[in-house]
Scaffold this motif. Structure first.
Motif, short mmCIF file in Angstrom:
data_model
loop_
_atom_site.label_atom_id
_atom_site.label_comp_id
_atom_site.label_asym_id
_atom_site.label_seq_id
_atom_site.Cartn_x
_atom_site.Cartn_y
_atom_site.Cartn_z
N GLY A 133 0.83 -1.20 0.00
CA GLY A 133 0.00 0.00 0.00
C GLY A 133 0.86 1.25 0.00
O GLY A 133 2.10 1.18 0.10
N PHE A 134 0.22 2.39 -0.15
CA PHE A 134 0.97 3.65 -0.18
C PHE A 134 0.16 4.75 0.48
O PHE A 134 -1.02 4.94 0.17
N LYS A 135 0.78 5.47 1.42
CA LYS A 135 0.14 6.63 2.03
C LYS A 135 1.13 7.79 2.00
O LYS A 135 2.31 7.61 2.36
N HIS A 136 0.65 8.98 1.60
CA HIS A 136 1.61 10.07 1.41
C HIS A 136 2.28 10.50 2.71
O HIS A 136 3.42 10.92 2.72
N VAL A 163 9.17 16.28 15.27
CA VAL A 163 8.87 16.67 13.88
C VAL A 163 8.46 15.44 13.07
O VAL A 163 7.48 15.46 12.33
N ARG A 164 9.17 14.33 13.29
CA ARG A 164 8.83 13.08 12.58
C ARG A 164 7.42 12.60 12.94
O ARG A 164 6.64 12.20 12.09
N ASP A 165 7.10 12.68 14.22
CA ASP A 165 5.76 12.27 14.69
C ASP A 165 4.67 13.14 14.05
O ASP A 165 3.63 12.64 13.61
N GLY A 166 4.91 14.44 13.99
CA GLY A 166 3.92 15.37 13.42
C GLY A 166 3.72 15.13 11.93
O GLY A 166 2.60 15.20 11.42
N THR A 171 -2.19 13.21 9.11
CA THR A 171 -3.47 12.72 8.60
C THR A 171 -3.64 11.30 9.12
O THR A 171 -2.68 10.69 9.58
N GLY A 172 -4.86 10.80 9.10
CA GLY A 172 -5.09 9.46 9.63
C GLY A 172 -5.68 9.51 11.03
O GLY A 172 -5.93 10.58 11.57
N LYS A 173 -5.90 8.32 11.55
CA LYS A 173 -6.62 8.22 12.83
C LYS A 173 -5.79 8.60 14.04
O LYS A 173 -6.30 9.13 15.02
N LYS A 174 -4.49 8.31 13.96
CA LYS A 174 -3.64 8.55 15.13
C LYS A 174 -3.35 10.04 15.31
O LYS A 174 -3.10 10.75 14.35
N LYS A 185 -2.27 19.36 11.90
CA LYS A 185 -3.32 18.47 11.39
C LYS A 185 -4.60 19.28 11.08
O LYS A 185 -5.22 19.09 10.04
N LEU A 186 -4.95 20.19 11.96
CA LEU A 186 -6.15 21.01 11.72
C LEU A 186 -5.89 22.10 10.69
O LEU A 186 -6.74 22.41 9.84
#
Ligand code: MG
Length: 343
Positions: A133-136, A163-166, A171-174, A185-186
């Motif tokens: 699969g692929f997610k941007h 920064v990596r976590d952000g 995007t996504g559920k987490k 995210k917002l």
């Protein structure tokens, strides 16, 4: 004797003095994966921001689709101007909430680095083609962790944990672990909903009368009013809380506007008519490079042989700009006419 310049230690002390108790302070960062000498001028998050800005993937964002494929008009958003708008909105919110503006800026500038050519149409087709699969957002992390960087001692840009976590969780559920990541995210949503309306009006895909009036009554009649309403709402609602969110009323109306865009712009409009071709092109490039890995540039070719061929092909294609993918398609898949000369 006092330092002649404002160094990173003084900046860290200022953060401690001025920022909120729930802010992510640079000095408390969980740090980088590979140990390195810290910068004496910039904080860790400022340093990360600069590493992102100086990356090639960042410069390529200027020729990647936001909604309109390889737009000829100079005023349409691209992935780069989208990224800059997200960064600006994030910083305004972070500053007002006394959170770490540098951290939000670094996350915002890096959040879409892994976006494919041709926007979500490109993402969708790579997701179908790739076995894993692929997610941007995950690809953005691969860009900063492996694909960028020029150090011979370690892979990638070696960015901080925060920064990596952000970037990964924009995007996504987490949820991102920091409030600064939650802001991005917002802000991503605030930015794209408003600029995509603006671009659709410019393109004649929507008219002002098409927009749902009940949303406009609450949010405002112009882009600027709507961004202002959303930003103020996030600031007011999140102030003093350990979570970044919109009030339920504004969130509901914003979601309605987003649903409207999905139905009328993202899924069904004139702007989408080239998408099928774009997807066919990406699928062709994918199978071509799987069969002919030696045709890729050296770094991808080597990895295709020594590591995982499919991953190397995905990394190469995901990194392409719209125009580069189109030109590769023309070069590899179309016959070149023979121009012969008299000898
Ligand atoms: Mg984005």
């Amino acid at each position: 004797m006092k330092n002649k310049f404002c160094g990173s230690q003084e900046l860290e002390a200022r953060e401690e003095e001025f920022l909120s108790s729930v802010a992510s302070l640079s000095k408390n960062s969980k740090g980088r994966q590979y140990q390195e000498q810290s910068c004496d001028i910039r904080t860790i998050f400022q340093h990360d921001r600069d590493r992102i800005i100086h990356s090639k993937a960042f410069r390529r964002l200027k020729h990647k689709t936001q909604v309109f494929i390889a737009p000829a008009g100079d005023h349409y958003r691209t992935r780069l101007t989208h990224t800059l708008e997200v960064s600006q909105i994030s910083r305004t919110i972070a500053r007002a909430l006394k959170l770490n503006e540098d951290l939000t800026e670094a996350i915002a500038l890096g959040h879409d680095l892994g976006h494919t050519p041709f926007g979500h149409a490109g993402e969708e087709v790579l997701n179908d083609l790739a076995a894993r699969g692929f997610k941007h957002n995950e690809q953005s992390l691969r860009v900063v962790d492996f694909l960028e960087g020029s150090s011979s001692e370690r892979p990638g840009l070696n960015l901080s944990f925060e920064v990596r976590d952000g970037i990964r969780n924009h995007t996504g559920k987490k949820k991102p672990q920091t409030l600064e990541g939650q802001i991005v995210k917002l802000a991503d949503r605030v930015a794209y909903i408003n600029h995509d309306i603006d671009d659709s009006l410019r393109a004649g895909i929507l008219t002002q009368e098409d927009l749902p009036q009940s949303c406009l009554e609450h949010l405002g009649y112009t882009s600027s009013q709507r961004i202002d309403t959303m930003v103020r709402d996030i600031i007011n609602f999140s102030s003093g809380k350990k979570e970044i969110a919109m009030s339920s009323k504004t969130s509901q109306v914003t979601n309605r506007l987003r649903d409207f865009l999905f139905a009328n712009v993202y899924l069904d409009s004139l702007a989408k008519k080239e998408e099928e071709k774009a997807q066919r092109l990406i699928a062709k490039l994918f199978s071509y490079y799987i069969e002919n890995p030696a045709e890729m540039p050296l770094e991808f070719k080597e990895r295709a042989v020594s590591e995982d061929r499919e991953q190397a092909v995905i990394d190469y294609i995901a990194g392409m700009t719209d125009r580069y993918a189109i030109s590769q398609g023309q070069k590899l898949l179309l016959p070149t006419p023979w121009f012969y000369h008299d000898i």
